[in-house]
Design a protein around this motif. Structure first.
Motif, PDB file in Angstrom:
ATOM      1  N   TYR A  19     -62.034  20.378 -45.158  1.00 50.66           N
ATOM      2  CA  TYR A  19     -60.584  20.330 -45.042  1.00 50.66           C
ATOM      3  C   TYR A  19     -60.189  20.742 -43.641  1.00 50.66           C
ATOM      4  O   TYR A  19     -60.996  21.254 -42.864  1.00 50.66           O
ATOM      5  CB  TYR A  19     -59.910  21.255 -46.075  1.00 50.66           C
ATOM      6  CG  TYR A  19     -60.209  22.710 -45.890  1.00 50.66           C
ATOM      7  CD1 TYR A  19     -59.431  23.484 -45.039  1.00 50.66           C
ATOM      8  CD2 TYR A  19     -61.265  23.326 -46.542  1.00 50.66           C
ATOM      9  CE1 TYR A  19     -59.701  24.830 -44.852  1.00 50.66           C
ATOM     10  CE2 TYR A  19     -61.539  24.661 -46.364  1.00 50.66           C
ATOM     11  CZ  TYR A  19     -60.751  25.414 -45.512  1.00 50.66           C
ATOM     12  OH  TYR A  19     -61.026  26.741 -45.321  1.00 50.66           O
ATOM     13  N   SER A  20     -58.933  20.517 -43.320  1.00 49.74           N
ATOM     14  CA  SER A  20     -58.359  21.001 -42.070  1.00 49.74           C
ATOM     15  C   SER A  20     -57.113  21.810 -42.393  1.00 49.74           C
ATOM     16  O   SER A  20     -56.480  21.611 -43.427  1.00 49.74           O
ATOM     17  CB  SER A  20     -58.021  19.840 -41.129  1.00 49.74           C
ATOM     18  OG  SER A  20     -57.124  18.953 -41.751  1.00 49.74           O
ATOM     19  N   ILE A  21     -56.815  22.729 -41.484  1.00 50.57           N
ATOM     20  CA  ILE A  21     -55.610  23.554 -41.608  1.00 50.57           C
ATOM     21  C   ILE A  21     -54.781  23.345 -40.357  1.00 50.57           C
ATOM     22  O   ILE A  21     -55.322  23.257 -39.257  1.00 50.57           O
ATOM     23  CB  ILE A  21     -55.978  25.049 -41.757  1.00 50.57           C
ATOM     24  CG1 ILE A  21     -56.551  25.321 -43.138  1.00 50.57           C
ATOM     25  CG2 ILE A  21     -54.770  25.944 -41.491  1.00 50.57           C
ATOM     26  CD1 ILE A  21     -57.020  26.736 -43.331  1.00 50.57           C
ATOM     27  N   ASN A  38     -44.755  15.207 -33.514  1.00 50.50           N
ATOM     28  CA  ASN A  38     -44.330  16.232 -32.569  1.00 50.50           C
ATOM     29  C   ASN A  38     -44.555  17.602 -33.185  1.00 50.50           C
ATOM     30  O   ASN A  38     -44.155  17.840 -34.323  1.00 50.50           O
ATOM     31  CB  ASN A  38     -42.839  16.065 -32.235  1.00 50.50           C
ATOM     32  CG  ASN A  38     -42.544  14.729 -31.602  1.00 50.50           C
ATOM     33  OD1 ASN A  38     -42.860  14.505 -30.456  1.00 50.50           O
ATOM     34  ND2 ASN A  38     -41.968  13.824 -32.381  1.00 50.50           N
ATOM     35  N   GLY A  39     -45.173  18.511 -32.424  1.00 55.56           N
ATOM     36  CA  GLY A  39     -45.381  19.851 -32.944  1.00 55.56           C
ATOM     37  C   GLY A  39     -46.141  20.738 -31.986  1.00 55.56           C
ATOM     38  O   GLY A  39     -46.708  20.280 -30.988  1.00 55.56           O
ATOM     39  N   VAL A  40     -46.125  22.005 -32.299  1.00 54.79           N
ATOM     40  CA  VAL A  40     -46.929  23.023 -31.620  1.00 54.79           C
ATOM     41  C   VAL A  40     -47.573  23.833 -32.738  1.00 54.79           C
ATOM     42  O   VAL A  40     -46.879  24.406 -33.569  1.00 54.79           O
ATOM     43  CB  VAL A  40     -46.094  23.896 -30.657  1.00 54.79           C
ATOM     44  CG1 VAL A  40     -45.562  23.070 -29.489  1.00 54.79           C
ATOM     45  CG2 VAL A  40     -44.925  24.576 -31.360  1.00 54.79           C
ATOM     46  N   PHE A  41     -48.914  23.858 -32.800  1.00 48.24           N
ATOM     47  CA  PHE A  41     -49.545  24.447 -33.968  1.00 48.24           C
ATOM     48  C   PHE A  41     -51.010  24.779 -33.702  1.00 48.24           C
ATOM     49  O   PHE A  41     -51.608  24.330 -32.722  1.00 48.24           O
ATOM     50  CB  PHE A  41     -49.435  23.510 -35.164  1.00 48.24           C
ATOM     51  CG  PHE A  41     -49.939  22.106 -34.940  1.00 48.24           C
ATOM     52  CD1 PHE A  41     -51.244  21.762 -35.252  1.00 48.24           C
ATOM     53  CD2 PHE A  41     -49.103  21.132 -34.418  1.00 48.24           C
ATOM     54  CE1 PHE A  41     -51.707  20.472 -35.046  1.00 48.24           C
ATOM     55  CE2 PHE A  41     -49.556  19.844 -34.212  1.00 48.24           C
ATOM     56  CZ  PHE A  41     -50.864  19.498 -34.526  1.00 48.24           C
ATOM     57  N   PHE A  42     -51.563  25.581 -34.595  1.00 50.41           N
ATOM     58  CA  PHE A  42     -52.998  25.851 -34.628  1.00 50.41           C
ATOM     59  C   PHE A  42     -53.627  24.862 -35.603  1.00 50.41           C
ATOM     60  O   PHE A  42     -53.040  24.533 -36.628  1.00 50.41           O
ATOM     61  CB  PHE A  42     -53.281  27.277 -35.111  1.00 50.41           C
ATOM     62  CG  PHE A  42     -53.009  28.332 -34.082  1.00 50.41           C
ATOM     63  CD1 PHE A  42     -53.998  28.719 -33.193  1.00 50.41           C
ATOM     64  CD2 PHE A  42     -51.767  28.938 -34.017  1.00 50.41           C
ATOM     65  CE1 PHE A  42     -53.749  29.701 -32.245  1.00 50.41           C
ATOM     66  CE2 PHE A  42     -51.516  29.920 -33.079  1.00 50.41           C
ATOM     67  CZ  PHE A  42     -52.507  30.303 -32.183  1.00 50.41           C
ATOM     68  N   ARG A  43     -54.844  24.415 -35.283  1.00 50.06           N
ATOM     69  CA  ARG A  43     -55.576  23.508 -36.167  1.00 50.06           C
ATOM     70  C   ARG A  43     -57.004  24.025 -36.303  1.00 50.06           C
ATOM     71  O   ARG A  43     -57.587  24.545 -35.353  1.00 50.06           O
ATOM     72  CB  ARG A  43     -55.574  22.098 -35.576  1.00 50.06           C
ATOM     73  CG  ARG A  43     -56.262  21.068 -36.439  1.00 50.06           C
ATOM     74  CD  ARG A  43     -56.051  19.656 -35.923  1.00 50.06           C
ATOM     75  NE  ARG A  43     -56.478  19.512 -34.551  1.00 50.06           N
ATOM     76  CZ  ARG A  43     -55.981  18.608 -33.696  1.00 50.06           C
ATOM     77  NH1 ARG A  43     -55.036  17.778 -34.078  1.00 50.06           N
ATOM     78  NH2 ARG A  43     -56.437  18.534 -32.474  1.00 50.06           N
ATOM     79  N   TYR A  44     -57.560  23.870 -37.508  1.00 51.13           N
ATOM     80  CA  TYR A  44     -58.932  24.312 -37.776  1.00 51.13           C
ATOM     81  C   TYR A  44     -59.628  23.339 -38.717  1.00 51.13           C
ATOM     82  O   TYR A  44     -59.034  22.853 -39.676  1.00 51.13           O
ATOM     83  CB  TYR A  44     -58.939  25.702 -38.443  1.00 51.13           C
ATOM     84  CG  TYR A  44     -60.176  25.946 -39.280  1.00 51.13           C
ATOM     85  CD1 TYR A  44     -61.402  26.244 -38.677  1.00 51.13           C
ATOM     86  CD2 TYR A  44     -60.141  25.834 -40.662  1.00 51.13           C
ATOM     87  CE1 TYR A  44     -62.551  26.422 -39.447  1.00 51.13           C
ATOM     88  CE2 TYR A  44     -61.279  26.019 -41.436  1.00 51.13           C
ATOM     89  CZ  TYR A  44     -62.480  26.320 -40.814  1.00 51.13           C
ATOM     90  OH  TYR A  44     -63.613  26.497 -41.572  1.00 51.13           O
TER      91      TYR A  44
END
Length: 145
Positions: A19-21, A38-44
């Motif tokens: 999965y991804s977060i 469009n966004g500003v975020f952390f991804r894992y």
């Protein structure tokens, strides 16, 4: 715009249950399929940067993704994002330590982004959980109203 969240991943992503977060701010487009326009975020996810968080800025579906050099873990972490008032940069922090500063692909109107928390499975049948203890969004204006 300032955003912070205290979160924990119950089980890390792996080759069986993948999965991804994504956690941060988004225009809410494409949420069922992955990254917003469009966004500003952390991804894992476990298969990118050895399972380290990425600091992502995305404008019109073009992104800058910077390796945070901080591995996702099953312990609580405080993820923070601060967008400069002139939108010239976005600073990403984990547990109060700056892990990235992106200066490209910053959305034009960051005041129209929304709290964004997503876990998106791509393989496996076992349940996976993302725990959120608290979150905070703060709009800091250049001049008082």
């Amino acid at each position: 715009v300032q955003y912070r969240v205290r979160m924990a991943i119950e089980n890390l992503s792996d080759g069986t249950d993948t999965y991804s977060i994504r956690m941060g701010l988004s225009d809410l487009s494409n949420l069922s399929t992955g990254d917003p326009d469009n966004g500003v975020f952390f991804r894992y996810t476990h298969s990118v940067n050895s399972g380290e968080f990425q600091a992502v800025t995305r404008a019109a579906s073009t992104e800058t993704a910077t390796d945070s050099n901080v591995a996702a873990a099953t312990t609580y972490k405080i993820l923070g994002i601060q967008v400069a008032q002139d939108r010239s940069s976005v600073t990403f922090t984990i547990d109060g330590v700056v892990v990235a500063t992106n200066t490209t692909n910053i959305p034009a109107n960051t005041t129209e982004l929304y709290f964004y928390s997503q876990i998106l499975k791509s393989a496996g049948t076992n349940e996976r959980k993302l725990h959120i203890d608290w979150d905070e969004i703060k709009l800091v204006r250049a001049t008082a109203r």
